[in-house]
Design a protein around this motif. Structure first.
Motif, PDB file in Angstrom:
ATOM      1  N   HIS A  28      14.503  10.072  42.532  1.00  0.00           N
ATOM      2  CA  HIS A  28      14.092  10.950  41.423  1.00  0.00           C
ATOM      3  C   HIS A  28      12.700  11.554  41.618  1.00  0.00           C
ATOM      4  O   HIS A  28      12.077  11.977  40.645  1.00  0.00           O
ATOM      5  CB  HIS A  28      14.146  10.222  40.067  1.00  0.00           C
ATOM      6  CG  HIS A  28      15.388   9.433  39.875  1.00  0.00           C
ATOM      7  ND1 HIS A  28      16.637  10.026  39.827  1.00  0.00           N
ATOM      8  CD2 HIS A  28      15.592   8.100  39.751  1.00  0.00           C
ATOM      9  CE1 HIS A  28      17.549   9.096  39.672  1.00  0.00           C
ATOM     10  NE2 HIS A  28      16.948   7.908  39.633  1.00  0.00           N
ATOM     11  N   ARG A  29      12.215  11.544  42.843  1.00  0.00           N
ATOM     12  CA  ARG A  29      10.897  12.110  43.112  1.00  0.00           C
ATOM     13  C   ARG A  29      11.057  13.355  43.981  1.00  0.00           C
ATOM     14  O   ARG A  29      12.025  13.483  44.726  1.00  0.00           O
ATOM     15  CB  ARG A  29      10.025  11.121  43.893  1.00  0.00           C
ATOM     16  CG  ARG A  29       9.909   9.773  43.273  1.00  0.00           C
ATOM     17  CD  ARG A  29       8.837   9.697  42.250  1.00  0.00           C
ATOM     18  NE  ARG A  29       7.512   9.636  42.845  1.00  0.00           N
ATOM     19  CZ  ARG A  29       6.397   9.760  42.147  1.00  0.00           C
ATOM     20  NH1 ARG A  29       6.460  10.003  40.845  1.00  0.00           N
ATOM     21  NH2 ARG A  29       5.221   9.662  42.721  1.00  0.00           N
ATOM     22  N   THR A  30      10.094  14.246  43.899  1.00  0.00           N
ATOM     23  CA  THR A  30      10.051  15.377  44.827  1.00  0.00           C
ATOM     24  C   THR A  30       8.953  15.099  45.843  1.00  0.00           C
ATOM     25  O   THR A  30       7.792  14.907  45.479  1.00  0.00           O
ATOM     26  CB  THR A  30       9.746  16.695  44.095  1.00  0.00           C
ATOM     27  OG1 THR A  30      10.753  16.914  43.106  1.00  0.00           O
ATOM     28  CG2 THR A  30       9.738  17.869  45.071  1.00  0.00           C
ATOM     29  N   LEU A 150      23.556  22.426  44.454  1.00  0.00           N
ATOM     30  CA  LEU A 150      23.627  21.521  43.297  1.00  0.00           C
ATOM     31  C   LEU A 150      25.039  21.347  42.737  1.00  0.00           C
ATOM     32  O   LEU A 150      25.300  20.400  42.001  1.00  0.00           O
ATOM     33  CB  LEU A 150      22.712  22.042  42.175  1.00  0.00           C
ATOM     34  CG  LEU A 150      21.205  21.943  42.416  1.00  0.00           C
ATOM     35  CD1 LEU A 150      20.454  22.627  41.278  1.00  0.00           C
ATOM     36  CD2 LEU A 150      20.774  20.480  42.539  1.00  0.00           C
ATOM     37  N   LEU A 178      12.582  25.690  39.901  1.00  0.00           N
ATOM     38  CA  LEU A 178      12.880  24.388  40.512  1.00  0.00           C
ATOM     39  C   LEU A 178      12.228  23.255  39.712  1.00  0.00           C
ATOM     40  O   LEU A 178      12.850  22.216  39.476  1.00  0.00           O
ATOM     41  CB  LEU A 178      12.413  24.359  41.974  1.00  0.00           C
ATOM     42  CG  LEU A 178      12.720  23.061  42.726  1.00  0.00           C
ATOM     43  CD1 LEU A 178      14.237  22.835  42.828  1.00  0.00           C
ATOM     44  CD2 LEU A 178      12.111  23.069  44.127  1.00  0.00           C
ATOM     45  N   LEU A 179      11.002  23.480  39.260  1.00  0.00           N
ATOM     46  CA  LEU A 179      10.319  22.454  38.454  1.00  0.00           C
ATOM     47  C   LEU A 179      11.099  22.197  37.163  1.00  0.00           C
ATOM     48  O   LEU A 179      11.268  21.057  36.734  1.00  0.00           O
ATOM     49  CB  LEU A 179       8.885  22.895  38.134  1.00  0.00           C
ATOM     50  CG  LEU A 179       7.903  22.837  39.307  1.00  0.00           C
ATOM     51  CD1 LEU A 179       6.605  23.569  38.978  1.00  0.00           C
ATOM     52  CD2 LEU A 179       7.597  21.386  39.687  1.00  0.00           C
ATOM     53  N   GLN A 182      14.346  20.362  38.008  1.00  0.00           N
ATOM     54  CA  GLN A 182      14.089  18.973  38.404  1.00  0.00           C
ATOM     55  C   GLN A 182      13.762  18.111  37.182  1.00  0.00           C
ATOM     56  O   GLN A 182      14.166  16.947  37.122  1.00  0.00           O
ATOM     57  CB  GLN A 182      12.969  18.928  39.462  1.00  0.00           C
ATOM     58  CG  GLN A 182      12.492  17.546  39.844  1.00  0.00           C
ATOM     59  CD  GLN A 182      13.580  16.681  40.513  1.00  0.00           C
ATOM     60  OE1 GLN A 182      14.747  17.035  40.531  1.00  0.00           O
ATOM     61  NE2 GLN A 182      13.186  15.532  41.022  1.00  0.00           N
ATOM     62  N   GLY A 186      16.409  15.405  37.690  1.00  0.00           N
ATOM     63  CA  GLY A 186      15.856  14.199  38.312  1.00  0.00           C
ATOM     64  C   GLY A 186      16.473  13.835  39.654  1.00  0.00           C
ATOM     65  O   GLY A 186      16.780  12.674  39.910  1.00  0.00           O
ATOM     66  N   LYS A 187      16.647  14.822  40.529  1.00  0.00           N
ATOM     67  CA  LYS A 187      17.184  14.551  41.869  1.00  0.00           C
ATOM     68  C   LYS A 187      16.098  13.930  42.746  1.00  0.00           C
ATOM     69  O   LYS A 187      14.915  13.951  42.405  1.00  0.00           O
ATOM     70  CB  LYS A 187      17.638  15.860  42.538  1.00  0.00           C
ATOM     71  CG  LYS A 187      18.646  16.662  41.761  1.00  0.00           C
ATOM     72  CD  LYS A 187      19.996  15.995  41.743  1.00  0.00           C
ATOM     73  CE  LYS A 187      21.022  16.820  40.982  1.00  0.00           C
ATOM     74  NZ  LYS A 187      22.240  16.049  40.711  1.00  0.00           N
ATOM     75  N   THR A 188      16.519  13.417  43.895  1.00  0.00           N
ATOM     76  CA  THR A 188      15.554  13.034  44.931  1.00  0.00           C
ATOM     77  C   THR A 188      15.454  14.234  45.861  1.00  0.00           C
ATOM     78  O   THR A 188      16.432  14.593  46.514  1.00  0.00           O
ATOM     79  CB  THR A 188      16.052  11.792  45.697  1.00  0.00           C
ATOM     80  OG1 THR A 188      16.305  10.765  44.736  1.00  0.00           O
ATOM     81  CG2 THR A 188      15.021  11.328  46.717  1.00  0.00           C
ATOM     82  N   ILE A 189      14.295  14.871  45.863  1.00  0.00           N
ATOM     83  CA  ILE A 189      14.170  16.135  46.607  1.00  0.00           C
ATOM     84  C   ILE A 189      13.206  15.963  47.771  1.00  0.00           C
ATOM     85  O   ILE A 189      12.081  15.486  47.602  1.00  0.00           O
ATOM     86  CB  ILE A 189      13.666  17.271  45.683  1.00  0.00           C
ATOM     87  CG1 ILE A 189      14.631  17.489  44.512  1.00  0.00           C
ATOM     88  CG2 ILE A 189      13.495  18.568  46.485  1.00  0.00           C
ATOM     89  CD1 ILE A 189      14.199  18.584  43.547  1.00  0.00           C
ATOM     90  N   ASP A 204       5.706  15.643  43.796  1.00  0.00           N
ATOM     91  CA  ASP A 204       5.082  14.502  43.113  1.00  0.00           C
ATOM     92  C   ASP A 204       4.190  13.815  44.136  1.00  0.00           C
ATOM     93  O   ASP A 204       3.134  13.291  43.809  1.00  0.00           O
ATOM     94  CB  ASP A 204       6.139  13.497  42.648  1.00  0.00           C
ATOM     95  CG  ASP A 204       7.100  14.111  41.655  1.00  0.00           C
ATOM     96  OD1 ASP A 204       6.620  14.739  40.701  1.00  0.00           O
ATOM     97  OD2 ASP A 204       8.327  13.988  41.844  1.00  0.00           O
TER      98      ASP A 204
END
Ligand SMILES: Nc1ncnc2c1ncn2[C@@H]1O[C@H](COP(=O)(O)OP(=O)(O)OP(=O)(O)O)[C@@H](O)[C@H]1O
Length: 270
Positions: A28-30, A150, A178-179, A182, A186-189, A204
């Motif tokens: 869940h972080r970018t 997606l 995108l922000l 997200q 809450g994807k892992t990007i 992040d």
């Protein structure tokens, strides 16, 4: 969670693109991977969906070594957005967005319905559905690329310089989009860019790479700016540059921010 464990990639011609690279990416972080051309960013990104296999080391997703996962199956479960969109030129926008859904066996009507919903999500008007990629602007094409990635609802989204080919205003819009997405999804990007401003805006956490995939610093943007690891990082993030050296001044009762050249760049809100 994605983990790179001591990965190395050397190509048959002897080029060592990445040497002994380790990184843990929490869900869940970018994470923005940033570095100059040839630093190994694309190689690392493509290791996550097995478009590139490491010559040594392992890549794990949720504790599973992906070397044991069928590459085609893996690729269909991970979203991937490329710089030029990578759209199929002779297929409509709708068919492009629905492509992976169809490959995954979803019925045509359902996949089209899902594709339209995805278009709404990324801010593409449904009237574009019947157009071909060549009939869209660069920014719209990138939105199609994001919608397509997606559509199968992947947990992981890989983005390789996705906004590199559009003008700065559209680029900014796409970053904002995108922000927003997200915050909702809450994807892992894992986001690759050579633009430190973009990395700071979207990540992040930011990983600054030197050639050979050597990590110069891995931290939050605020930490990198306030506490750069070394001269390489300082130079790369431009913390010595005039536009980064801000000071405040009070004018007409308001506090404004000025850069080192005295150019006003913003207002400090109380
Ligand atoms: N198939 C290949 N055969 C040989 N060398 C390769 C191959 N693919 C990449 N490389 C080399 O590996 C290194 C890392 O390449 P990579 O594309 O990962 O860098 P990058 O940081 O993504 O660069 P860019 O920002 O220019 O896309 C480079 O020196 C590149 O020339």
């Amino acid at each position: 969670m994605i983990e790179f464990e001591h990965v190395t990639k050397s190509y048959p011609d002897g080029t060592v693109a990445v040497a002994d690279f380790s990184l843990r990416i929490n869900s869940h972080r970018t994470i923005a991977l940033v570095g100059s051309s040839g630093s190994g960013k694309t190689t690392l990104l493509r290791m996550v969906n097995r478009m590139v296999d490491p010559t040594a080391g392992r890549v794990l997703i949720d504790d599973n070594d992906i070397a044991a996962v069928d590459p085609v199956k893996l690729r269909r479960s991970i979203g991937y957005v490329m710089q030029q969109g990578g759209l199929l030129p002779h297929r409509t926008v709708l068919d492009n967005v629905a492509a992976v859904l169809r490959l995954n066996g979803m019925a045509k009507a359902e996949s089209r319905e899902r594709a339209l919903t995805m278009m709404d999500r990324v801010g593409l008007d449904r009237s574009m559905a019947k157009r071909y990629p060549g009939q869209l602007s660069g920014g719209q094409q990138q939105r199609v690329g994001v919608a397509r990635a997606l559509a199968p609802e992947p947990n992981i989204l890989l983005m390789d310089e996705p906004f590199g080919a559009v003008d700065p205003i559209v680029r900014r819009e796409l970053q904002d989009e995108l922000l927003r997405l997200q915050a909702e999804l809450g994807k892992t990007i894992l986001f690759v860019t050579h633009d430190i401003e973009e990395a700071f805006r979207l990540g992040d956490e930011v990983v600054i790479l030197q050639p050979g995939g050597v990590i110069a610093q891995h931290d939050t943007p605020a930490e990198i700016l306030s506490n750069p690891a070394d001269d390489f990082v300082r130079g790369f993030v431009g913390s010595d540059r005039a536009e980064r050296q801000l000071r405040t001044e009070t004018r007409n009762g308001r506090t404004i921010a000025l850069d080192a050249d005295g150019k006003p760049v913003g207002v400090i809100s109380e």
